[in-house]
Design a protein around this motif. Sequence first.
Motif, PDB file in Angstrom:
ATOM      1  N   MET A   1      66.119 -39.036 139.544  1.00 16.03           N
ATOM      2  CA  MET A   1      67.571 -39.132 139.389  1.00 16.03           C
ATOM      3  C   MET A   1      68.079 -37.872 138.704  1.00 16.03           C
ATOM      4  N   ALA A   2      69.230 -37.386 139.130  1.00 16.53           N
ATOM      5  CA  ALA A   2      69.778 -36.156 138.587  1.00 16.53           C
ATOM      6  C   ALA A   2      70.398 -36.402 137.218  1.00 16.53           C
ATOM      7  N   LEU A   3      70.365 -35.372 136.380  1.00 16.14           N
ATOM      8  CA  LEU A   3      71.013 -35.468 135.086  1.00 16.14           C
ATOM      9  C   LEU A   3      72.529 -35.474 135.268  1.00 16.14           C
ATOM     10  N   PRO A   4      73.250 -36.231 134.441  1.00 16.09           N
ATOM     11  CA  PRO A   4      74.711 -36.206 134.536  1.00 16.09           C
ATOM     12  C   PRO A   4      75.256 -34.900 133.965  1.00 16.09           C
ATOM     13  N   ALA A   5      76.384 -34.437 134.512  1.00 14.91           N
ATOM     14  CA  ALA A   5      77.047 -33.262 133.944  1.00 14.91           C
ATOM     15  C   ALA A   5      77.558 -33.617 132.555  1.00 14.91           C
ATOM     16  N   ILE A   6      77.399 -32.693 131.628  1.00 12.70           N
ATOM     17  CA  ILE A   6      77.782 -32.939 130.233  1.00 12.70           C
ATOM     18  C   ILE A   6      79.159 -32.347 129.969  1.00 12.70           C
ATOM     19  N   THR A   7      80.084 -33.201 129.551  1.00 14.87           N
ATOM     20  CA  THR A   7      81.436 -32.757 129.220  1.00 14.87           C
ATOM     21  C   THR A   7      81.402 -31.939 127.933  1.00 14.87           C
ATOM     22  N   PRO A   8      82.085 -30.800 127.885  1.00 18.42           N
ATOM     23  CA  PRO A   8      82.082 -29.996 126.651  1.00 18.42           C
ATOM     24  C   PRO A   8      82.524 -30.799 125.433  1.00 18.42           C
ATOM     25  N   TYR A   9      81.917 -30.498 124.307  1.00 15.35           N
ATOM     26  CA  TYR A   9      82.316 -31.107 123.041  1.00 15.35           C
ATOM     27  C   TYR A   9      82.100 -30.097 121.924  1.00 15.35           C
ATOM     28  N   PRO A  10      82.802 -30.231 120.793  1.00 19.22           N
ATOM     29  CA  PRO A  10      82.667 -29.242 119.713  1.00 19.22           C
ATOM     30  C   PRO A  10      81.297 -29.333 119.041  1.00 19.22           C
ATOM     31  N   MET A  11      80.684 -28.198 118.827  1.00 13.77           N
ATOM     32  CA  MET A  11      79.400 -28.159 118.144  1.00 13.77           C
ATOM     33  C   MET A  11      79.581 -28.541 116.673  1.00 13.77           C
ATOM     34  N   PRO A  12      78.815 -29.509 116.168  1.00 15.08           N
ATOM     35  CA  PRO A  12      78.928 -29.857 114.748  1.00 15.08           C
ATOM     36  C   PRO A  12      78.614 -28.660 113.848  1.00 15.08           C
ATOM     37  N   GLY A  13      79.299 -28.589 112.723  1.00  9.74           N
ATOM     38  CA  GLY A  13      79.076 -27.541 111.748  1.00  9.74           C
ATOM     39  C   GLY A  13      78.698 -28.120 110.404  1.00  9.74           C
TER      40      GLY A  13
ATOM     41  N   VAL B   1      77.184 -25.448 124.394  1.00 14.17           N
ATOM     42  CA  VAL B   1      76.050 -24.638 124.850  1.00 14.17           C
ATOM     43  C   VAL B   1      76.169 -23.186 124.402  1.00 14.17           C
ATOM     44  N   THR B   2      77.384 -22.672 124.226  1.00 14.69           N
ATOM     45  CA  THR B   2      77.515 -21.282 123.775  1.00 14.69           C
ATOM     46  C   THR B   2      76.947 -21.120 122.373  1.00 14.69           C
ATOM     47  N   GLU B   3      77.331 -22.032 121.463  1.00 14.53           N
ATOM     48  CA  GLU B   3      76.797 -21.978 120.098  1.00 14.53           C
ATOM     49  C   GLU B   3      75.308 -22.319 120.074  1.00 14.53           C
ATOM     50  N   LEU B   4      74.925 -23.246 120.918  1.00 10.44           N
ATOM     51  CA  LEU B   4      73.528 -23.651 120.990  1.00 10.44           C
ATOM     52  C   LEU B   4      72.611 -22.457 121.234  1.00 10.44           C
ATOM     53  N   VAL B   5      72.892 -21.694 122.280  1.00 10.44           N
ATOM     54  CA  VAL B   5      72.043 -20.559 122.631  1.00 10.44           C
ATOM     55  C   VAL B   5      72.135 -19.459 121.582  1.00 10.44           C
TER      56      VAL B   5
ATOM     57  N   CYS C   1      65.096 -27.041 116.943  1.00  8.37           N
ATOM     58  CA  CYS C   1      66.340 -26.768 117.649  1.00  8.37           C
ATOM     59  C   CYS C   1      66.099 -26.978 119.139  1.00  8.37           C
ATOM     60  N   GLY C   2      67.186 -27.085 119.912  1.00  6.95           N
ATOM     61  CA  GLY C   2      67.036 -27.269 121.359  1.00  6.95           C
ATOM     62  C   GLY C   2      67.749 -28.512 121.848  1.00  6.95           C
TER      63      GLY C   2
END
Length: 311
Positions: free
Chosen positions: A1-13, A53-57, A149-150
Motif C-alpha cells: 500500500m502506498a504511503l499517504p501524502a503528508i500535509t505540511p505542518y509547522p516544525m516544533p521548536g 521537511v525543509t527544517e527536517l533536512v 533524528c529522521g
Amino acid sequence: MALPAITPYPMPGVADLPKNKVAWTPDPKRAVLLIHDMQRYFVEAFTAGASPVTELVSNIQQLRRHCASLGIPVVFSAQPGGQTPEQRGLLLDFWGGGINGGPLQKQIIDALTPSDGDIQLTKWTYSAFRRTNLLETMREKGKDQLIICGIYAHIGCLQTASDGFMSNIQPFLVADALGDFSLAHHQLALSYAAQLCAVTTTAHQVISALGPVASTSTSSGLSSHQVRADVAELLQVSLMELGENENLLERGMDSIRLMSLVERWRNAGAEVTFVELAERPTLTEWYAILGAQMLPPLAASTAQVALQRQA
C-alpha cells in the motif's frame, strides 16, 4: 500500500517541547548520532519545499556535520526494498510490502548521502536495535547515548528510543530534526518520550551541549562557503553542483589540485595537510578538518541565493 501524502505542518521548536522527566545531557564521548530512515520513499511523502521537511533536512545536516566534526559516530538506518513476506513479518499486515518503485526509492536522499566513514544499518522493523548490530556496535565503541533524528517520529524513532532505553542507552529525540504524518503524531512522540524513555531537545540545544569543535584552524576565518567556493573553482564546476558528501577524488580532485588547496588554506591560517584531505575527500569532512565556520541561517540563505544567481 502506498504511503499517504503528508500535509505540511509547522516544525516544533524549543517552545513546543514537553517537560522532560530527566536531565540527561549529550556528551561527545558517549554519543552516537542515528539518522533514521531518511530514504526517498519516505521523504517524498512530504511536500517538497514546505515545513516540516525543509527544517527536517537542514537540521539533520547541521547535526551530522557537527557530530562528524567531533568524531561522534554517525549511523544511518535504511529499510531494504523488495522484502519477502517472511522478512516483512507482521509489518506486512499494517503497512503492506514496504518500499517499492525501484532501487532509487530505498536510497538515502541526496542531501544526506552517507560518507565512507558512516555506519549503515539494514533495518527490518520499527526499532533500529532489532535484528541489527547497533547495540553491539555502540557497546564496542563505549557509547551509551543515542541522538535520534529522521522519520517517522512516532513510529521507528520513538520505538528505537524506547528500545534503547530498555538496554540502558540514553536516547535524545531531536524534536526539530524529526518528521511525521502530522503535527499531532509528532507531538505524541515527543510527549511519550519525555515522560517515559528519552530527553526531547532541539538541534541547536544538542549542538550547544556537545560543545565547539576543538581546532586551531577556527581562527583562520574560513567559512564552509569559502571552502566550497575554492573547491568549485579548482574543479571548474558551479558551487551548486557539489554534493556535501560526494567523493571529490572521483570528481577530479587530483594531487596537484589538492596541494593547491593545502597551500591556499594554510595561507588563510588553517593547519591542514595533504594526507588529511586525501584520506577524507568530502566537503563535510573537510569542514571538520578545517574547523570551517558555518554562516548563521540568514547569511547562509543569502549566500545560496547569490550562488544560484551566479550559476
